[in-house]
Design an enzyme around this catalytic site. Structure first.
Site, mmCIF file in Angstrom:
data_model
loop_
_atom_site.group_PDB
_atom_site.id
_atom_site.type_symbol
_atom_site.label_atom_id
_atom_site.label_comp_id
_atom_site.label_asym_id
_atom_site.label_seq_id
_atom_site.Cartn_x
_atom_site.Cartn_y
_atom_site.Cartn_z
ATOM 1 N N ASP A 15 0.887 -1.162 0.000
ATOM 2 C CA ASP A 15 0.000 0.000 0.000
ATOM 3 C C ASP A 15 0.927 1.215 0.000
ATOM 4 O O ASP A 15 1.537 1.537 1.023
ATOM 5 C CB ASP A 15 -0.887 -0.047 1.257
ATOM 6 C CG ASP A 15 -1.716 1.223 1.446
ATOM 7 O OD1 ASP A 15 -1.647 2.124 0.593
ATOM 8 O OD2 ASP A 15 -2.434 1.298 2.467
ATOM 9 N N LYS A 77 3.101 11.399 -3.586
ATOM 10 C CA LYS A 77 2.081 10.689 -4.374
ATOM 11 C C LYS A 77 1.174 11.678 -5.108
ATOM 12 O O LYS A 77 0.663 11.389 -6.182
ATOM 13 C CB LYS A 77 1.266 9.811 -3.423
ATOM 14 C CG LYS A 77 0.259 8.894 -4.084
ATOM 15 C CD LYS A 77 -0.317 7.945 -3.047
ATOM 16 C CE LYS A 77 -1.482 7.144 -3.562
ATOM 17 N NZ LYS A 77 -2.019 6.251 -2.518
ATOM 18 N N GLU A 177 -7.022 0.725 -4.782
ATOM 19 C CA GLU A 177 -7.100 0.606 -3.317
ATOM 20 C C GLU A 177 -8.451 0.046 -2.847
ATOM 21 O O GLU A 177 -8.471 -0.867 -2.017
ATOM 22 C CB GLU A 177 -6.809 1.965 -2.675
ATOM 23 C CG GLU A 177 -5.332 2.341 -2.817
ATOM 24 C CD GLU A 177 -5.044 3.822 -2.635
ATOM 25 O OE1 GLU A 177 -5.958 4.571 -2.235
ATOM 26 O OE2 GLU A 177 -3.900 4.231 -2.896
ATOM 27 N N ASP A 199 -13.353 5.532 2.186
ATOM 28 C CA ASP A 199 -11.963 5.647 2.641
ATOM 29 C C ASP A 199 -11.685 7.082 3.083
ATOM 30 O O ASP A 199 -11.527 7.978 2.253
ATOM 31 C CB ASP A 199 -11.047 5.237 1.464
ATOM 32 C CG ASP A 199 -9.562 5.325 1.819
ATOM 33 O OD1 ASP A 199 -9.221 5.851 2.899
ATOM 34 O OD2 ASP A 199 -8.742 4.865 1.012
#
Ligand code: AMP
Length: 616
Positions: A15, A77, A177, A199
């Site tokens: 992850d 990211k 994800e 999330d």
């Protein structure tokens, strides 16, 4: 199941998060998280450059963010596969310098005068993750499954793959994800249905609707907010404290950076405490006078964050609408991200969907565990799962007049392949440009260019005669390959599309919204472009036939055709679609009648050619 710890071909799940990264593997006992020597699983996705060329990664790097802010790189990211103009809104939040290499708009991180690609920085984090995994497993690791947000586009997925390669890892699969989270809960082959993955992390909120049919996962839709998460809840508490301190003492703590930093840490602790207890109390020593005591109840905290949570619920509803389902169609809800530990989040999600969400697994680890499950499938484990995603925006090429021919439509499931036949618009062309675009509008000027290549080396032929087959292939990771082949000569060319820009989900949303708002206007433009193309084809075909000496036309027929051609050309330069359409129809009927009368079937076909024409 074999124990991958012992098999020769170990594949780990990673992850690769904005804030933290972690690795997991499936062993005899099932999936498990890998820890470092100190027992820590979460590796902060942070790199800090030190004097003398040294650098540290992970928790040591995060500890440097206050003392070495300009050389401590976090949240990289957010820059992966993006142009500097794409990430302009992020820049004020980053203490380090982001620039470009001058030649392209691609974002680069600048440290001590050296430029790093986001992939290189990400690779440093992945190297750390790889080392932790190797130490935990006692063997080398070369293959991984890496997760990315469902809305990551082709460029962002490619960049992630490149980061892995730089770190000496082969990314066997890039997995979404939310799909990984659903896998971790075992919502796979045994069940069919619709899963919502909610999330809520420290800085971002994502919601995805997954459809599972016979073990095939498909991301039906996504929504979210790239700047909504736990940090906002901390800020809500901080603002409350500052307000009370100012009211009681007249102090403006905002001008005391150190006090503010201390309050920030305390605010997060209070928030975490309120997930378990009903009240939390803070005491701050001010320079003079009484210490300041502040108690926050859970109910008060909930009032502070309710409006932001309402926004997350609105996103959930938008995702459902996009997937064309209602809350009653949802079979399972999965919670991911540290902020889903907040009881109000759980209550609001439960009320929205009318079912208790899955919270059995640690919300910070569930994505890595799911990635490990997919990794074990690829390493030859005995699970039979397929993971499928959808294309967020339509893909296609430019045709003559700047029209956008969509080959792969939005929400198509990957992997997928689409083919269409095109031709040339000008006589004797021996090369054509294939311009690849992404978007929902009708004209390429309103879409985003992904790449271009030239198909050359076919012999000169009259316009419309070459048969150019254009194939779009999107692989399981969402990477696009475009091939063009001229069928008569066999000339062929292709590219893997590595777009120079990524798109944020907000941009994707904006593009779709705009395409709906502009649909009528676009349709009119598109109609005009198509009519102009039709007129052009009629003119070119007729001129060619007129030039053939063997055609038995009378002078009167020739004059009539020439004046019709002149009229079509005049109307093609204007904007009157109605008049052009009428003229095309009338001309079509006329040439059809002539063709029926005097021209053989081959020439008739020539006049009726229907292939889309590519720009010259
Ligand atoms: P993630 O990005 O998924 O690691 O989530 C990190 C966020 O979750 C941070 O804002 C944390 O403060 C928050 N968080 C972690 N544990 C809790 C908790 N028990 N209650 C509320 N928020 C939490």
């Amino acid at each position: 199941m074999t124990d991958p710890d012992q098999t020769s071909d170990i594949v780990i799940g990673i992850d690769l998060g904005t804030t933290n990264s972690l690795a997991a593997v499936v062993g005899k006992e099932g999936p498990r998280i890998l820890h470092d020597a100190d027992g820590r699983a979460l590796i902060p996705s942070v790199v800090s450059f030190l004097d003398g060329g040294a650098r540290v990664v992970g928790s040591k790097a995060r500890a440097m963010s206050v003392t070495n802010p300009r050389r401590t790189i976090h949240s990289v990211k957010r820059l992966m596969g993006r142009g500097l103009s794409d990430v302009a809104a992020e820049l004020p939040r980053l203490a380090y310098e982001v620039t470009t290499d001058g030649a392209t708009d691609l974002a680069r991180v600048s440290v001590d005068g050296r430029l790093y690609t986001p992939q290189e920085i990400s690779a440093m984090v992945l190297t750390e993750v790889k080392q932790v995994a190797e130490a935990a497993l006692g063997r080398t690791v070369e293959k991984a499954v890496i997760t990315v947000p469902a809305y990551f586009d082709d460029a962002q997925r490619q960049a992630t793959r490149d980061a892995a390669r730089i770190a000496g890892l082969t990314a066997l699969r890039i997995v979404n994800e939310p799909t990984a989270a659903a896998l971790a809960y075992g919502l796979d082959t045994s069940r069919e249905g619709t899963v919502v993955v909610y999330d809520l992390g420290g800085g971002t909120f994502d919601v995805s609707v997954l459809k599972i049919t016979q073990g095939v996962y498909k991301v039906a839709s996504t929504s979210g907010d790239t700047h909504l998460g736990g940090d906002d809840f901390d800020n809500a508490i901080i603002d409350r404290i500052l307000e009370l301190v100012a009211a009681k003492t007249g102090y403006d703590l905002k001008v005391h950076p150190q006090a503010l930093q201390q309050i920030r840490l305390s605010a997060e602790s209070m928030k975490v405490e309120l997930s378990a207890g009903e009240t939390s109390t803070l005491e701050i020593e001010l320079d003079a006078g009484e210490p300041f005591r502040f108690t926050l109840t859970r109910a008060e905290f909930e009032d502070l964050i309710r409006a932001r949570l309402d926004e997350t619920i609105a996103c959930c509803k938008a995702a459902l609408a996009d997937a064309k389902i209602s809350t009653g169609d949802v079979d399972e809800v999965v919670l991911v991200g540290g902020s889903t530990r907040i009881p109000l989040v759980r209550r609001m999600v439960e009320e929205t969907f009318g079912r208790t969400p899955h919270t059995e697994l640690d919300p910070d680890r569930v994505v890595a565990l799911g990635a490990a499950i997919q990794a074990s499938v690829l390493a030859g484990g005995n699970r039979d799962l397929l993971l499928l995603d959808v294309i967020p925006l339509s893909l296609g090429i430019e045709t003559v007049g700047g029209a956008f021919a969509k080959l792969v439509t939005r929400n198509s499931t990957v992997p997928c392949r689409a083919k269409e036949m095109f031709s040339t618009s000008v006589d004797d062309q021996t090369a054509i440009d294939i311009n690849v675009f992404q978007g929902e509008r009708e004209l390429v000027r309103d879409c985003r260019k992904l790449g271009a290549f030239k198909l050359r080396g076919f012999p000169p032929m009259p316009a419309g005669l070459p048969r150019v087959e254009v194939t779009f292939l999107v692989d399981a990771d969402g990477v696009l390959t475009v091939t063009a082949k001229e069928q008569r000569s066999g000339a062929e060319a292709s590219i893997d599309v590595v777009p120079s820009h990524g798109l944020t989900r907000d941009e994707v949303k904006g593009i779709i919204r705009e395409s709906i708002a502009k649909a009528r206007e676009d349709f009119a433009h598109r109609e005009l472009v198509e009519l102009r193309n039709k007129a052009h084809n009629l003119v070119v075909g007729t001129k060619r036939v007129l030039a053939m000496p063997e055609m038995p036309f009378t002078d009167a027929q020739r004059d009539d055709l020439h004046s019709c051609i002149a009229e079509l050309e005049r109307l093609s330069h204007g904007d009157d679609a109605k008049a052009l359409s009428k003229a095309c129809d009338a001309f079509g009927e006329k040439t059809q009648a002539l063709a029926d009368e005097a021209i053989g079937a081959a020439i008739k076909a020539e006049l009726n050619k229907e292939l889309g024409r590519l720009p010259s």
